[in-house]
Design an enzyme around this catalytic site. Structure first.
Site, PDB file in Angstrom:
ATOM      1  N   LYS A 172      25.174  43.348  -1.519  1.00 10.17           N
ATOM      2  CA  LYS A 172      24.140  42.435  -1.033  1.00 10.17           C
ATOM      3  C   LYS A 172      24.684  41.462   0.012  1.00 10.17           C
ATOM      4  O   LYS A 172      23.938  40.893   0.782  1.00 10.17           O
ATOM      5  CB  LYS A 172      23.527  41.666  -2.196  1.00 10.17           C
ATOM      6  CG  LYS A 172      22.696  42.554  -3.100  1.00 10.17           C
ATOM      7  CD  LYS A 172      21.915  41.748  -4.118  1.00 10.17           C
ATOM      8  CE  LYS A 172      21.117  42.683  -5.006  1.00 10.17           C
ATOM      9  NZ  LYS A 172      20.185  42.015  -5.876  1.00 10.17           N
ATOM     10  N   LYS A 175      13.836  39.951  -8.682  1.00 10.65           N
ATOM     11  CA  LYS A 175      14.271  38.924  -9.629  1.00 10.65           C
ATOM     12  C   LYS A 175      14.815  37.714  -8.884  1.00 10.65           C
ATOM     13  O   LYS A 175      14.467  36.576  -9.168  1.00 10.65           O
ATOM     14  CB  LYS A 175      15.328  39.539 -10.552  1.00 10.65           C
ATOM     15  CG  LYS A 175      15.821  38.639 -11.635  1.00 10.65           C
ATOM     16  CD  LYS A 175      16.699  39.433 -12.575  1.00 10.65           C
ATOM     17  CE  LYS A 175      17.656  38.544 -13.315  1.00 10.65           C
ATOM     18  NZ  LYS A 175      18.590  39.309 -14.139  1.00 10.65           N
ATOM     19  N   HIS A 214      17.422  77.644 -10.014  1.00 13.05           N
ATOM     20  CA  HIS A 214      17.448  78.470  -8.806  1.00 13.05           C
ATOM     21  C   HIS A 214      18.330  77.838  -7.745  1.00 13.05           C
ATOM     22  O   HIS A 214      18.253  78.206  -6.566  1.00 13.05           O
ATOM     23  CB  HIS A 214      16.026  78.661  -8.284  1.00 13.05           C
ATOM     24  CG  HIS A 214      15.166  79.355  -9.297  1.00 13.05           C
ATOM     25  ND1 HIS A 214      15.021  80.719  -9.332  1.00 13.05           N
ATOM     26  CD2 HIS A 214      14.480  78.861 -10.359  1.00 13.05           C
ATOM     27  CE1 HIS A 214      14.246  81.041 -10.364  1.00 13.05           C
ATOM     28  NE2 HIS A 214      13.908  79.929 -11.002  1.00 13.05           N
ATOM     29  N   GLU A 223      25.484  51.824 -13.222  1.00 16.97           N
ATOM     30  CA  GLU A 223      25.590  50.407 -12.880  1.00 16.97           C
ATOM     31  C   GLU A 223      26.074  49.616 -14.104  1.00 16.97           C
ATOM     32  O   GLU A 223      26.738  48.601 -13.966  1.00 16.97           O
ATOM     33  CB  GLU A 223      24.233  49.894 -12.407  1.00 16.97           C
ATOM     34  CG  GLU A 223      24.334  48.635 -11.563  1.00 16.97           C
ATOM     35  CD  GLU A 223      23.011  48.282 -10.918  1.00 16.97           C
ATOM     36  OE1 GLU A 223      22.543  49.050 -10.057  1.00 16.97           O
ATOM     37  OE2 GLU A 223      22.445  47.240 -11.269  1.00 16.97           O
ATOM     38  N   GLY A 261      18.117  43.616 -14.178  1.00 22.69           N
ATOM     39  CA  GLY A 261      17.212  44.380 -13.320  1.00 22.69           C
ATOM     40  C   GLY A 261      16.970  45.791 -13.840  1.00 22.69           C
ATOM     41  O   GLY A 261      15.826  46.257 -13.925  1.00 22.69           O
TER      42      GLY A 261
END
Ligand code: G6Q
Length: 548
Positions: free
Chosen positions: A512, A206, A384, A353, A267
């Site tokens: 970021k 984006k 399991h 988020e 996003g």
């Protein structure tokens, strides 16, 4: 300022929660033969049974009052109509417009976004058809056979999950691959078996600034060049999905090869947009439209149904009851449908988020627990492995069990076996096995009385462990669309009740920027910024051992 936790409904729910330990689900079922009918509902091809939660009609009534008082109905309207409900970024939240199949106008800043949505969808359709039909080919004239999506987070998890979930609906024209991690191992492994003449890269970002994606895109481009030796090949083998057209151009991808998304698409809610390009390339555009249609049908249900008959709202309320009031800190997602193997990873981002926040809309700390840890895996494999913990640990883990009436790939004898486990597990988690049952089971084996007494506590299962059962007719594109939208709206309702901003992600933004400061220090021998002694010495150790 008055807050949701000051309401009467909240206080009543707290009292109910304090008494919850005195109740057992087994007794609630024994005392009310109508319990399933009271606490289940169906919409589209999805049945939700929430009767195996530690609730009563009174508790549900209070939870519904809470939703009303939090303004879920009014805020739901505002979201659908393009109000800027992402208040910290001043953005509308319109993933619902991306799949608005009836095309009712939706305005943001006086502009009907449906024009842009439809324009981009048409471009996408044309592009998908040209690749799948072989009209658009690689630099040497060969057909495209492999699509590699390069993106991370919201630009990866949705398409990755959906392409796996709908594998039974794909033909063999196009294979899809995903590269998200900046660890070079991933891209190296993905590219090794591929032929550059037949690969289409979708660079999905984006912002088009995310360093992992940009690094991988550059590596992919170098890989292509090492075979094509001609910059013009980039136009044939790279397309971009982004809202940052300038950055895309700077990378060398032309506007013709760029698909547009908008700042009103988050996003983690973007698979319905051009971020879904790998899905459409893999399955064909018709199947992609089916996915959108399923989601749109769930949108209509969510928008129009009263809260007490509203599946996303009820799912949200069960979550709030379990986490905020009963104090359960995790929530498992357990699909019994192999294609949904990545669904829990997908929801982990979507839920954590969105609602992993502790500051309310007024900027104050909230006084209660918000989203639990979302985790999970395929149920059968989990049986399991970690189910021991679900049945007998002293931590209660509410769980969503997701299965289908029909398999999307029937193989004789398998589906009944799978679903027998599915039904047995929620029943056992609810009922448990009490000491008397354990004793009578053990005494069948001619064990001495003392041996029976010694073993009994180890074999007791307390039960009373809450689950939701989500039963699909069959996992097809339309039902998957509805299932994803169900959880998206659950997230919305929870965010409204918790009074938090579900649509920003400042914690992700922090990530970021963090590495940007250290990266030059790892490359340049002499640079060494001021760090705490741990970080300083770790960096020094790393550099000394690499010899840089
Ligand atoms: C999702 C988040 C985050 C984002 C990635 C990739 O809601 O914002 O997961 O999708 O960080 O961002 P870009 O698409 O901008 O590369």
């Amino acid at each position: 300022m008055s807050h949701i936790c000051d309401t009467e409904a909240w206080q009543l729910l707290k009292q109910h929660a304090a008494n919850a330990n005195n109740q057992h689900l087994r007794d609630l079922f024994a005392n009310d033969p109508e319990r399933f009918n009271t606490f289940s509902l169906k919409t589209q091809n999805i049945l939700l049974d929430f009767s195996k939660n530690l609730i009563t009609t009174e508790i549900l009534t209070n939870l519904l009052t809470l939703a009303k008082e939090a303004g879920v109905e009014e805020k739901r309207e505002r979201m659908f109509h393009g109000a800027k409900i992402n208040t910290t970024e001043n953005r509308a939240v319109l993933h619902t417009a991306l799949r608005n199949r009836t095309n009712t106008p939706v305005f943001v800043d006086n502009e009907n976004v449906m024009d842009a949505v439809n324009h981009e969808l048409n471009r996408m359709k044309e592009f998908v058809n040209s690749v799948r039909k072989g009209r658009r080919r690689g630099y040497s004239g060969k057909r495209i056979t492999d699509v590699v999506n390069i993106g991370i987070g919201g630009s990866d998890l949705g398409p990755r999950m959906v392409t796996q979930a709908l594998k039974p609906y794909a033909d063999d024209r196009i294979n899809v691959h995903f590269v998200s991690n900046v660890d070079g191992v991933e891209i190296a492994n993905v590219l090794r078996p591929l032929n550059p003449e037949r690969v289409l890269f979708v660079v999905a970002s984006k912002t088009f600034t995310t360093s992992e994606t940009m690094t991988n895109a550059q590596t992919a481009r170098n890989w292509l060049m090492s075979s094509a030796f001609d910059e013009r090949a980039v136009a044939k083998h790279f397309v971009a999905v982004s809202s940052n057209t300038d950055a895309v151009k700077a990378f060398g991808i032309s506007p013709d090869n760029t698909f547009q998304m908008w700042d009103w698409v988050g996003g983690r809610f973007s698979l319905w947009s051009v971020i879904g390009l790998p899905i459409a390339l893999y399955l064909g555009f018709k199947q992609f439209e089916e996915l959108l249609t399923g989601a749109h049908e769930m949108d209509i249900h969510f928008r129009d149904e009263p809260l007490e008959k509203n599946m996303p709202t009820l799912l949200a309320l069960m979550g709030i009851w379990n986490s905020t009031f009963l104090g359960h800190t995790t929530q498992a997602i357990l699909p019994y449908d192999w294609p949904l193997a990545r669904f829990s990873a997908y929801l982990q981002q979507a839920e954590m988020e969105s609602n992993g926040k502790s500051i309310n809309k007024d900027g104050e700390p909230v006084a209660y627990t918000t989203v639990p840890v979302i985790w999970g895996a395929l149920g059968i494999d989990g049986q399991h492995a970690f189910y021991q913990y679900l049945h007998q640990s002293n931590t209660i883990v509410p769980a969503d069990f997701i299965g289908s009436v029909e398999s999307s790939t029937p193989v004789r004898g398998h589906h009944e076996n799978l679903m027998a486990n599915f039904f047995a597990q929620t029943e056992a988690l609810m009922n448990g096995i009490d000491p008397d049952e354990v004793r009578s089971n053990l005494s069948i084996n001619n064990l001495s009385e003392s041996e029976v007494e010694r073993l009994t506590p180890h074999k007791v299962h307390s039960g009373n462990r809450p689950t939701n059962t989500i039963l699909l007719q069959r996992l097809d594109p339309r039902t998957l669309g509805a299932l994803i939208a169900l959880y998206e709206h659950k997230i919305f309702v929870q965010g409204v009740i918790w009074e938090i901003c579900s649509f920003d992600q400042w914690g992700v933004e922090l990530g970021k920027t963090l590495a940007k400061q250290i990266l030059p220090e790892l490359i340049d021998k002499d640079t060494n910024e001021l760090h705490d002694s741990s970080t300083f010495n770790l960096i020094e150790y790393f550099k000394s051992k690499r010899g840089t």
